[in-house]
Structures are given as structure tokens and as C-alpha cells.
Design a protein around this motif. Structure first.
Motif, PDB file in Angstrom:
ATOM      1  N   GLU A  68       0.813  -1.219   0.000  1.00  0.00           N
ATOM      2  CA  GLU A  68       0.000   0.000   0.000  1.00  0.00           C
ATOM      3  C   GLU A  68       0.845   1.266   0.000  1.00  0.00           C
ATOM      4  O   GLU A  68       0.319   2.381  -0.024  1.00  0.00           O
ATOM      5  CB  GLU A  68      -0.912   0.000   1.228  1.00  0.00           C
ATOM      6  CG  GLU A  68      -1.962  -1.116   1.197  1.00  0.00           C
ATOM      7  CD  GLU A  68      -2.680  -1.261   2.522  1.00  0.00           C
ATOM      8  OE1 GLU A  68      -2.382  -0.462   3.451  1.00  0.00           O
ATOM      9  OE2 GLU A  68      -3.527  -2.163   2.648  1.00  0.00           O
ATOM     10  N   GLU A  69       2.174   1.089   0.037  1.00  0.00           N
ATOM     11  CA  GLU A  69       3.124   2.199  -0.024  1.00  0.00           C
ATOM     12  C   GLU A  69       2.957   3.178   1.132  1.00  0.00           C
ATOM     13  O   GLU A  69       3.065   4.400   0.963  1.00  0.00           O
ATOM     14  CB  GLU A  69       3.018   2.929  -1.376  1.00  0.00           C
ATOM     15  CG  GLU A  69       3.326   2.029  -2.566  1.00  0.00           C
ATOM     16  CD  GLU A  69       3.291   2.768  -3.893  1.00  0.00           C
ATOM     17  OE1 GLU A  69       2.801   3.908  -3.924  1.00  0.00           O
ATOM     18  OE2 GLU A  69       3.754   2.197  -4.882  1.00  0.00           O
ATOM     19  N   VAL A  70       2.688   2.639   2.324  1.00  0.00           N
ATOM     20  CA  VAL A  70       2.626   3.519   3.486  1.00  0.00           C
ATOM     21  C   VAL A  70       4.018   4.083   3.738  1.00  0.00           C
ATOM     22  O   VAL A  70       5.031   3.455   3.442  1.00  0.00           O
ATOM     23  CB  VAL A  70       2.122   2.767   4.742  1.00  0.00           C
ATOM     24  CG1 VAL A  70       0.727   2.205   4.511  1.00  0.00           C
ATOM     25  CG2 VAL A  70       3.085   1.651   5.145  1.00  0.00           C
ATOM     26  N   GLY A  71       4.074   5.265   4.302  1.00  0.00           N
ATOM     27  CA  GLY A  71       5.363   5.894   4.559  1.00  0.00           C
ATOM     28  C   GLY A  71       5.960   5.520   5.896  1.00  0.00           C
ATOM     29  O   GLY A  71       7.155   5.749   6.129  1.00  0.00           O
ATOM     30  N   GLU A  72       5.126   4.935   6.782  1.00  0.00           N
ATOM     31  CA  GLU A  72       5.594   4.620   8.127  1.00  0.00           C
ATOM     32  C   GLU A  72       4.916   3.352   8.640  1.00  0.00           C
ATOM     33  O   GLU A  72       3.706   3.199   8.507  1.00  0.00           O
ATOM     34  CB  GLU A  72       5.286   5.778   9.076  1.00  0.00           C
ATOM     35  CG  GLU A  72       5.701   5.547  10.512  1.00  0.00           C
ATOM     36  CD  GLU A  72       5.218   6.657  11.438  1.00  0.00           C
ATOM     37  OE1 GLU A  72       5.929   6.966  12.406  1.00  0.00           O
ATOM     38  OE2 GLU A  72       4.122   7.213  11.182  1.00  0.00           O
ATOM     39  N   ILE A  73       5.701   2.449   9.199  1.00  0.00           N
ATOM     40  CA  ILE A  73       5.168   1.276   9.884  1.00  0.00           C
ATOM     41  C   ILE A  73       5.481   1.435  11.366  1.00  0.00           C
ATOM     42  O   ILE A  73       6.628   1.651  11.752  1.00  0.00           O
ATOM     43  CB  ILE A  73       5.789  -0.025   9.339  1.00  0.00           C
ATOM     44  CG1 ILE A  73       5.298  -0.289   7.920  1.00  0.00           C
ATOM     45  CG2 ILE A  73       5.438  -1.214  10.244  1.00  0.00           C
ATOM     46  CD1 ILE A  73       5.895  -1.533   7.279  1.00  0.00           C
ATOM     47  N   LYS A  74       4.439   1.353  12.198  1.00  0.00           N
ATOM     48  CA  LYS A  74       4.590   1.535  13.634  1.00  0.00           C
ATOM     49  C   LYS A  74       4.664   0.188  14.339  1.00  0.00           C
ATOM     50  O   LYS A  74       3.874  -0.709  14.056  1.00  0.00           O
ATOM     51  CB  LYS A  74       3.429   2.348  14.197  1.00  0.00           C
ATOM     52  CG  LYS A  74       3.368   3.784  13.685  1.00  0.00           C
ATOM     53  CD  LYS A  74       2.201   4.532  14.316  1.00  0.00           C
ATOM     54  CE  LYS A  74       2.147   5.979  13.836  1.00  0.00           C
ATOM     55  NZ  LYS A  74       1.016   6.711  14.464  1.00  0.00           N
ATOM     56  N   LEU A  75       5.611   0.075  15.253  1.00  0.00           N
ATOM     57  CA  LEU A  75       5.742  -1.118  16.082  1.00  0.00           C
ATOM     58  C   LEU A  75       5.745  -0.688  17.544  1.00  0.00           C
ATOM     59  O   LEU A  75       6.355   0.336  17.890  1.00  0.00           O
ATOM     60  CB  LEU A  75       7.051  -1.854  15.795  1.00  0.00           C
ATOM     61  CG  LEU A  75       7.302  -2.368  14.380  1.00  0.00           C
ATOM     62  CD1 LEU A  75       8.726  -2.936  14.291  1.00  0.00           C
ATOM     63  CD2 LEU A  75       6.294  -3.433  14.007  1.00  0.00           C
ATOM     64  N   GLN A  76       5.062  -1.461  18.387  1.00  0.00           N
ATOM     65  CA  GLN A  76       5.192  -1.211  19.821  1.00  0.00           C
ATOM     66  C   GLN A  76       6.673  -1.321  20.173  1.00  0.00           C
ATOM     67  O   GLN A  76       7.348  -2.265  19.770  1.00  0.00           O
ATOM     68  CB  GLN A  76       4.371  -2.226  20.615  1.00  0.00           C
ATOM     69  CG  GLN A  76       4.380  -1.980  22.104  1.00  0.00           C
ATOM     70  CD  GLN A  76       3.446  -2.915  22.848  1.00  0.00           C
ATOM     71  OE1 GLN A  76       2.369  -3.242  22.357  1.00  0.00           O
ATOM     72  NE2 GLN A  76       3.850  -3.345  24.047  1.00  0.00           N
ATOM     73  N   LYS A  77       7.188  -0.365  20.916  1.00  0.00           N
ATOM     74  CA  LYS A  77       8.635  -0.278  21.118  1.00  0.00           C
ATOM     75  C   LYS A  77       9.212  -1.541  21.754  1.00  0.00           C
ATOM     76  O   LYS A  77      10.322  -1.976  21.396  1.00  0.00           O
ATOM     77  CB  LYS A  77       8.996   0.950  21.942  1.00  0.00           C
ATOM     78  CG  LYS A  77       8.409   1.028  23.316  1.00  0.00           C
ATOM     79  CD  LYS A  77       8.783   2.346  23.994  1.00  0.00           C
ATOM     80  CE  LYS A  77       8.172   2.465  25.375  1.00  0.00           C
ATOM     81  NZ  LYS A  77       8.515   3.759  26.021  1.00  0.00           N
ATOM     82  N   GLU A  78       8.463  -2.164  22.677  1.00  0.00           N
ATOM     83  CA  GLU A  78       8.954  -3.399  23.286  1.00  0.00           C
ATOM     84  C   GLU A  78       9.088  -4.499  22.247  1.00  0.00           C
ATOM     85  O   GLU A  78      10.031  -5.293  22.283  1.00  0.00           O
ATOM     86  CB  GLU A  78       8.016  -3.846  24.413  1.00  0.00           C
ATOM     87  CG  GLU A  78       7.980  -2.932  25.618  1.00  0.00           C
ATOM     88  CD  GLU A  78       6.989  -1.787  25.475  1.00  0.00           C
ATOM     89  OE1 GLU A  78       6.832  -1.022  26.442  1.00  0.00           O
ATOM     90  OE2 GLU A  78       6.350  -1.674  24.393  1.00  0.00           O
ATOM     91  N   TRP A  79       8.131  -4.567  21.335  1.00  0.00           N
ATOM     92  CA  TRP A  79       8.161  -5.580  20.280  1.00  0.00           C
ATOM     93  C   TRP A  79       9.267  -5.287  19.272  1.00  0.00           C
ATOM     94  O   TRP A  79       9.984  -6.192  18.831  1.00  0.00           O
ATOM     95  CB  TRP A  79       6.800  -5.641  19.586  1.00  0.00           C
ATOM     96  CG  TRP A  79       6.689  -6.696  18.531  1.00  0.00           C
ATOM     97  CD1 TRP A  79       6.537  -6.494  17.194  1.00  0.00           C
ATOM     98  CD2 TRP A  79       6.716  -8.114  18.724  1.00  0.00           C
ATOM     99  NE1 TRP A  79       6.476  -7.700  16.535  1.00  0.00           N
ATOM    100  CE2 TRP A  79       6.581  -8.709  17.447  1.00  0.00           C
ATOM    101  CE3 TRP A  79       6.845  -8.929  19.835  1.00  0.00           C
ATOM    102  CZ2 TRP A  79       6.569 -10.086  17.260  1.00  0.00           C
ATOM    103  CZ3 TRP A  79       6.843 -10.304  19.657  1.00  0.00           C
ATOM    104  CH2 TRP A  79       6.709 -10.863  18.379  1.00  0.00           C
ATOM    105  N   GLY A  80       9.429  -4.032  18.931  1.00  0.00           N
ATOM    106  CA  GLY A  80      10.471  -3.669  17.968  1.00  0.00           C
ATOM    107  C   GLY A  80      11.869  -4.004  18.452  1.00  0.00           C
ATOM    108  O   GLY A  80      12.757  -4.307  17.654  1.00  0.00           O
ATOM    109  N   ASN A  81      12.081  -3.951  19.771  1.00  0.00           N
ATOM    110  CA  ASN A  81      13.398  -4.238  20.338  1.00  0.00           C
ATOM    111  C   ASN A  81      13.581  -5.703  20.733  1.00  0.00           C
ATOM    112  O   ASN A  81      14.679  -6.107  21.112  1.00  0.00           O
ATOM    113  CB  ASN A  81      13.624  -3.369  21.582  1.00  0.00           C
ATOM    114  CG  ASN A  81      13.769  -1.900  21.224  1.00  0.00           C
ATOM    115  OD1 ASN A  81      14.350  -1.558  20.199  1.00  0.00           O
ATOM    116  ND2 ASN A  81      13.233  -1.024  22.064  1.00  0.00           N
TER     117      ASN A  81
END
Length: 324
Positions: free
Chosen positions: A191-204
Motif C-alpha cells: 500500500e506504499e505507506v510511509g511509516e510502519i509503527k511497532l510497539q517499542k517493546e516488540w520492535g526491540n
């Protein structure tokens, strides 16, 4: 070698079957026949329900397996039934287990009260002290009785009469993954979104992963090498990346140039939040299987991601339901 596989037609199994056949082994699969997976020419099929293995002993004897590979040992009674059935019939068994047996996994889910341990997980690391982790937390007989720890004990209970091998798998991804682990991120990239958000705990969070064809190759190494008898092996990639790096690597292979943002839980929809204790990593030491059996990946990391992306983009989420 003659190999009987219990399951074998779901996610990982078809890759195991294909690799065994390519190596010249004689393969039979025993399952319920609920999958339309096309097996390689020459693979024998024994239809049946593992809940009543004794009904099929004559067919097992006719095939005369040297090794029995159990892809789907979920319950202690089923694991014990395999050991009882094939003692004196096969030379060895191989069981597919999971990293969820480790104490670290229980800590993530709030079932272990010990402090977070940042150590790399080896095959001798502590196991969970609480069995049946999902009992009472989820509905259904499966969750009431699922636990790989009692299954492992059953498979290792006859070291002289029927040696067993245990493979503790990581998070497995790739074609045929019925959990579609990367699908939501790939959809956003499409969908060519410009930003993907991750919960910070999950991202790390760090949890060892493995591409399905490589995991299948590790299984084949254990099945075909008698040195694996009565051994336990962790399986997975040599490097464990934070999940944010996984998403970034998927984006790189996809050609997506957006941003990955680590945000607070309340900035995400309910379906994308987690309350798990993600300060506890799940980083596997996989050196034993590499050192003892000569295992190494046969598909490079980037190629595995590309194959996963291609499959996810061409497969409907409802196409796969069988996990064997």
C-alpha cells in the motif's frame, strides 16, 4: 535410509520430504490425508489417525522404517504412543520440539517469576517449571493438553531400546507459513505507506528465527545422521536480530523505503499491542548442531526473505489450515 514421517504435508514437512527424496532416501508419510499437498513421486502414503497407532502396525512393519520423524508431537500421550509402537520396529526417532520449552518462554508469558535472564539459550538452559502453559488461558482441548516438555521426556525415555533426537525450533517463516508472520507488514508495503509503527517493546525484542527450507535441512541432517541419537539440538539462524530489523530487512528486499517507528502501546490498535514481558529475549545458541552434524544454511538470509515475500504476495491467507 527408510524414513517414516508422521505428518509431513503442512508447513515444514513438504520441504523435509523433498530434501530426503532428493538425497535418495525412501520416504513414507503417515497422516489423516486432509491436505492436498502434492508429494514427490515414489513417496508412500499411509492414511490413518495417530490417536490409534496400533491399528496400523502391520503397514508400519511392511514399510520397515529405520527412522521415525514426528513432525506433530503436541501431547504426551501421542508421543508415548509413538515410542511404544516403534520400539523394536525402528532404530531411532526424531521429534520436532520448540523453544517454548525453555524457562525464558514462560517468563515472557508471566508464568515464571524468576528475573529476566539475558543469557543465550543453550540446550542445557532451564526448562519451564510450569507445564501446560495455555491451560485455562485459551479454550479447547488442544490448549488444555499441549506441551512439548512431556513429549520430549517420552521420546528420550528409551535411550538404549529406541534412541531419540529432539530438535527445538525457533520462529519459522517462509512459504506455506499458515501464520503469515510477515503478511501485515508486506501488505502495508504494498500500500506504499510511509511509516510502519511497532510497539517499542516488540520492535526491540529478539527471538531467533529460521527460514523454512533451512529448518527442513536441519531436520534432514538429524534424521540421516546416527550421531544425532539421544541428542537435543537448538535450530535457528546464527544471528538473532531485533524485530524492527526484521521488518526493515523485509522492506529492503521488497523495495520499500518508508520509516519504522517504535511507539508506545497506546498509540496502536488493540490488535497490535502486547503485554508480554519482552525484556526477556529468546536467543538460541545453535552451535551444537552445526558442530556435531555439520549443519549450515542452504538458502541465504536475503533469498529466504525474497521467497517469503513472493509467496505472501501470491497466497490467500485462507489457503492453508494444516500445520503438519
Amino acid at each position: 535410509m527408510r524414513v517414516l514421517i508422521i505428518g509431513g504435508t503442512g508447513f515444514i514437512g513438504p520441504f523435509v520430504v523433498q530434501q530426503l527424496v532428493e538425497q535418495g532416501h525412501t520416504v513414507a508419510v503417515f497422516n489423516r490425508g486432509r491436505s492436498d499437498t502434492k508429494l514427490p513421486e515414489g513417496v508412500q502414503v499411509i492414511r490413518g489417525d495417530r490417536q490409534d497407532l496400533s491399528k496400523y502396525v502391520a503397514q508400519f512393519k511392511k514399510f520397515a522404517p529405520e527412522v521415525v520423524l514426528d513432525m506433530i508431537p503436541f501431547f504426551e500421550k501421542d508421543a508415548q504412543a509413538v515410542v511404544n509402537t516403534f520400539q523394536g520396529l525402528a532404530r531411532r526417532t526424531v521429534m520436532i520440539s520448540s523453544g517454548d520449552v525453555y524457562q525464558a518462554f514462560g517468563r515472557i508469558h508471566g508464568k515464571e517469576q524468576s528475573p529476566v535472564d539475558l543469557s543465550v539459550i543453550t540446550e542445557s538452559s532451564p526448562l519451564r517449571t510450569e507445564l501446560y502453559l495455555y491451560r485455562g488461558a485459551r479454550t479447547g482441548e488442544f490448549f488444555d493438553n499441549y506441551d512439548k516438555i512431556p513429549c520430549e521426556r517420552a521420546y528420550l525415555s528409551k535411550p538404549n531400546l529406541l534412541p531419540g533426537t529432539i530438535l527445538r525450533l525457533p520462529v519459522v517463516y517462509g512459504p506455506r507459513d499458515n501464520q503469515h508472520r510477515f503478511r501485515s507488514y508486506i501488505d502495508q508495503m504494498v500500500e506504499e505507506v510511509g511509516e510502519i509503527k511497532l510497539q517499542k517493546e516488540w520492535g526491540n525484542f529478539r527471538w531467533t528465527h529460521g527460514y523454512v527450507e533451512n529448518i527442513a535441512h536441519a531436520i534432514v541432517c538429524a534424521v540421516t545422521d546416527k550421531r544425532a541419537a539421544n541428542r537435543i539440538y537448538n535450530v535457528g539462524e546464527p544471528e538473532t536480530r531485533p524485530f524492527r530489523d526484521w521488518v526493515r530487512d523485509v522492506g529492503t528486499q521488497f523495495g520499500w523505503e518508508g520509516e519504522i517507528s517504535l511507539v508506545n502501546q497506546d498509540e496502536l490498535p488493540e490488535s497490535e499491542r502486547t503485554d508480554s514481558n519482552l525484556e526477556q529475549p529468546m536467543i538460541f545458541d545453535t552451535s551444537a548442531i552445526r558442530r556435531e552434524l555439520g549443519y549450515e544454511e542452504i538458502v541465504p538470509y536475503e533469498e529466504g526473505l525474497r521467497r517469503t515475500i513472493e509467496w505472501e504476495r501470491t497466497t490467500d491467507e485462507s489457503d492453508l489450515t494444516d500445520i503438519t
